[in-house]
Enzyme design. Structure first.
Site, PDB file in Angstrom:
ATOM      1  N   LYS A 120       0.811  -1.105   0.009  1.00 39.74           N
ATOM      2  CA  LYS A 120       0.112  -0.087  -0.035  1.00 39.74           C
ATOM      3  C   LYS A 120       0.841   1.251  -0.057  1.00 39.74           C
ATOM      4  O   LYS A 120       0.523   2.138  -0.700  1.00 39.74           O
ATOM      5  CB  LYS A 120      -1.019   0.270   1.361  1.00 39.74           C
ATOM      6  CG  LYS A 120      -1.937   1.382   1.200  1.00 39.74           C
ATOM      7  CD  LYS A 120      -2.324   1.385   2.494  1.00 39.74           C
ATOM      8  CE  LYS A 120      -1.618   2.208   3.541  1.00 39.74           C
ATOM      9  NZ  LYS A 120      -2.211   2.546   4.850  1.00 39.74           N
ATOM     10  N   ASP A 138      -6.426   1.003   1.300  1.00 39.44           N
ATOM     11  CA  ASP A 138      -6.446   1.349   2.633  1.00 39.44           C
ATOM     12  C   ASP A 138      -7.773   0.997   3.260  1.00 39.44           C
ATOM     13  O   ASP A 138      -8.440   0.301   2.563  1.00 39.44           O
ATOM     14  CB  ASP A 138      -5.972   2.645   3.124  1.00 39.44           C
ATOM     15  CG  ASP A 138      -7.277   3.915   2.651  1.00 39.44           C
ATOM     16  OD1 ASP A 138      -7.989   3.428   2.068  1.00 39.44           O
ATOM     17  OD2 ASP A 138      -6.955   5.025   3.053  1.00 39.44           O
TER      18      ASP A 138
END
Length: 231
Positions: A120, A138
């Site tokens: 991420k 997220d």
């Protein structure tokens, strides 16, 4: 869900948040990487408060490793998991100096090798710092994707990312990432989502269930369980 339905979702969210952007304050790829590393299990608002002074004190990788780790810990102690993050920051800075001339590497496969930098974080850095299309999943992106049926409730974070990459045009990946975050952060919240005024209520099974029960039951990350098939 077919591509027409997904297009409707993307266009609606785009109309709601046309100016969505990365809310982590930074002035270069190095600061962005540090900020995203700090943001794990922490709000962007808190990170920005900490980095307002942190980035004045530490401007280069050399600055971060010139102090004892205990001093860096104190500088970021308002951040969750600050001890582990301080250790990762110093390790990251040493690797940057040893292997990358003190610069953040642009390649995703190199970024994920750095301490504290997962997929991420790497996606956020390559897309925002280097202009490479990417979708970072997220908690907001995951929640919204599952509630709207873009992904299945049982999908892993990586599976959610793959579904979005399959359905969203590549040149829209980065902006879609920002808009989904804004939609989840300011509208489709984990608790008390604004289902009653949501323009996507007609395609949201989660929202319809909430409205039927008066919206009073405790929030769940998702309860759609719907399958995404792009045709």
């Amino acid at each position: 869900m077919n591509k027409k339905q997904l297009r409707h979702i993307l266009d609606t969210i785009a109309g709601m948040f046309p100016d969505a952007h990365c809310e982590l304050n930074h002035s270069n790829p190095f600061e962005l990487t540090i900020a995203v590393l700090l943001s794990a299990q922490c709000t962007d608002e808190t990170v920005n408060k900490v980095t307002a002074t942190l980035f004045q004190k530490y401007r280069t990788p050399e600055d971060y490793i010139a102090v004892p780790v205990s001093e860096l810990e104190q500088d970021i102690r308002r951040i969750g998991l600050f001890r582990n993050k301080a250790k990762n920051i110093q390790s990251l800075c040493r690797i940057l100096l040893e292997n990358y001339h003190g610069q953040i590497p642009e390649a995703h496969e190199e970024l994920v090798k750095l301490p504290g930098v997962g997929r991420k974080t790497a996606n956020v850095v390559v897309s925002n710092a280097f202009g490479v299309p990417a979708i970072a999943v997220d908690t907001h992106v995951e929640r919204v994707s599952k509630r709207l049926g873009i992904a299945k409730e049982t999908d892993s974070v990586l599976e959610v990312e793959k579904r979005l990459m399959e359905g969203v045009p590549r040149d829209e990946w980065t902006m879609t990432h920002h808009r989904l975050i804004f939609f989840g952060r300011y509208h489709c919240k984990a608790q008390n989502p604004a289902c009653g005024v949501c323009p996507l209520l007609d395609v949201c099974k989660e929202g319809k269930k909430r409205m039927k029960t008066g919206g009073n039951r405790k929030s769940k990350e998702s309860s759609t369980g719907s399958t995404t098939v792009f045709t």
